[in-house]
Design a protein around this motif. Sequence first.
Motif, mmCIF file in Angstrom:
data_model
loop_
_atom_site.group_PDB
_atom_site.id
_atom_site.type_symbol
_atom_site.label_atom_id
_atom_site.label_comp_id
_atom_site.label_asym_id
_atom_site.label_seq_id
_atom_site.Cartn_x
_atom_site.Cartn_y
_atom_site.Cartn_z
ATOM 1 N N HIS A 318 -44.984 35.763 -2.759
ATOM 2 C CA HIS A 318 -45.186 36.910 -3.652
ATOM 3 C C HIS A 318 -45.435 38.160 -2.819
ATOM 4 C CE1 HIS A 318 -46.668 39.272 -7.029
ATOM 5 N NE2 HIS A 318 -47.751 39.547 -6.350
ATOM 6 N N ILE A 319 -44.898 39.288 -3.279
ATOM 7 C CA ILE A 319 -45.158 40.600 -2.694
ATOM 8 C C ILE A 319 -45.469 41.581 -3.817
ATOM 9 C CG2 ILE A 319 -44.088 42.623 -1.574
ATOM 10 C CD1 ILE A 319 -44.820 40.628 0.449
ATOM 11 N N THR A 320 -46.533 42.362 -3.657
ATOM 12 C CA THR A 320 -46.760 43.488 -4.553
ATOM 13 C C THR A 320 -46.128 44.682 -3.871
ATOM 14 O OG1 THR A 320 -48.847 42.538 -5.290
ATOM 15 C CG2 THR A 320 -48.468 44.848 -5.809
ATOM 16 N N GLY A 321 -44.918 45.004 -4.250
ATOM 17 C CA GLY A 321 -44.123 45.983 -3.516
ATOM 18 C C GLY A 321 -43.963 47.283 -4.257
ATOM 19 N N ARG A 322 -42.907 47.999 -3.914
ATOM 20 C CA ARG A 322 -42.700 49.351 -4.400
ATOM 21 C C ARG A 322 -41.958 49.371 -5.725
ATOM 22 N NH1 ARG A 322 -40.898 49.731 1.623
ATOM 23 N NH2 ARG A 322 -40.483 47.631 0.959
ATOM 24 N N THR A 323 -42.611 49.885 -6.738
ATOM 25 C CA THR A 323 -41.963 50.048 -8.033
ATOM 26 C C THR A 323 -41.930 51.527 -8.363
ATOM 27 O OG1 THR A 323 -44.057 49.808 -9.218
ATOM 28 C CG2 THR A 323 -42.776 47.804 -8.866
ATOM 29 N N ASN A 324 -40.884 51.937 -9.042
ATOM 30 C CA ASN A 324 -40.727 53.347 -9.373
ATOM 31 C C ASN A 324 -40.259 53.516 -10.801
ATOM 32 O OD1 ASN A 324 -40.858 55.316 -6.826
ATOM 33 N ND2 ASN A 324 -40.163 53.293 -6.192
ATOM 34 N N ASP A 325 -40.866 54.455 -11.501
ATOM 35 C CA ASP A 325 -40.422 54.798 -12.845
ATOM 36 C C ASP A 325 -39.162 55.654 -12.787
ATOM 37 O OD1 ASP A 325 -43.836 55.279 -13.850
ATOM 38 O OD2 ASP A 325 -42.583 53.528 -14.132
ATOM 39 N N PHE A 326 -38.595 55.904 -13.939
ATOM 40 C CA PHE A 326 -37.472 56.820 -14.048
ATOM 41 C C PHE A 326 -37.955 58.198 -14.474
ATOM 42 C CE2 PHE A 326 -33.737 54.393 -13.274
ATOM 43 C CZ PHE A 326 -34.088 53.081 -13.545
ATOM 44 N N VAL A 327 -37.282 59.207 -13.962
ATOM 45 C CA VAL A 327 -37.494 60.574 -14.396
ATOM 46 C C VAL A 327 -36.628 60.801 -15.647
ATOM 47 C CG1 VAL A 327 -37.440 62.994 -13.707
ATOM 48 C CG2 VAL A 327 -37.678 61.202 -11.961
#
Length: 422
Positions: A318-327
């Motif tokens: 498991h990795i808690t990685g980079r998540t990004n929302d949308f503009v």
Amino acid sequence: MKKAKEEYERILSIPEAEYEDYINQKKKEIVTFHFENNAFYKNLVGNSLPDKWHQLPVMTKADYQKPLEQKLSIGYNNPKHLYTNKTSGSTGTPMFFAIDKFAHAMTWANIIYKYGWYGIDLNSSYQARFYGIPKDFIGYRKERLKDFLGKRYRFSIFDLTDDALERILKKFKSTPFQYINGYTSSIVLFANYLESKGIVLRAVCPTLKVCITTAEMLFDKDKALLEKQFGVRVVNEYGASETGILAITNLEDDWQVSSELSFIEILDENNNPVPLGAEGKVVVTNLFNKAHPFIRYEIGDMGVLDEKSTFKKPIFKHITGRTNDFVVLPSGKKASGLTFYYVTKTVMQNDGNIQEFVIKQIARDTFEVLYKSNEPLTAIQIINIKAAAKTYLEPNLNFNFTRKDFIPRSKSGKLKQFESLI
């Protein structure tokens, strides 16, 4: 590359029983080299190397936020002998770094081998690439040339409207793509569009073999969606621009660490190792980069190594990685949150001034920019950011800039570069 491939093949041939000795030898070699040849690293370590590995300092991006020339090893200050770049800033903390040519070639040897698991040949397989691209004339043309030479076609993540997604679909219908590679969130958005149209991508692009997601977290439900709508296997990469691919899904569907090039530790908040199966900070040592020390480097993610991991075949559970929302903009246009990397790079200079930044969307047309720096942004820098936002997003957007002494992190310890509050 020839020398790197030969070395990589030699490493692959090392038996499991001898692999721990190989890792320990490479750790000792790289630490000794930087201690003797890199003033920046020696200053962090002290007057003598400690006896135990765990006594070496754990380094963060903040430690590296110095002009690049101050961090290079003796004999590695000629730009012709280096690959130089800056981190994407997806964690909110930009940093300039260098990789010597052999270490960079080893990174590519690793990619060539791992992609080969899925029938991908980087010299001939045609890639559908979901990435950003500079919009200035020279930067744009340079990336398009690199794409042409690299057998890939780039779909920009800056416009993900239905019209743009339809154009992407049309390109797949007419082009023999063999694999998809790019930002997870943008690829998932395309899969959602296909689902709404009742289309399976491989039915219109039968040459497609595999989809490789990178740069952001791939959640199980999104992986299932991609496999359903693309009709091919989905592979997940984990890594960073400064470290290369740290792990990739293998043929057994395990997230296999690139132990050929890197030594991965999982540490607790006091920098002590945790048992296999326990969560902690992901700490990376690059075993080959002599130009710039990445030794016990805290990459900014939390992770878990599987209990079945070995020295030769570590497995991430498991990795808690980079998540990004949308503009989502006033015009209705959508763009990936990673678009703000291209906006904020206008002020990411090689002087270490901008240390951290996050951007929050508080209304359709309004964004709050929080930043930590040695000196406040100048009026010219603010103008440049607004101009870049106009170029990459759309006109008439409002930005509020706030300089902070400290920017709070998420529970995972990461700074999320972009967050939508609408």
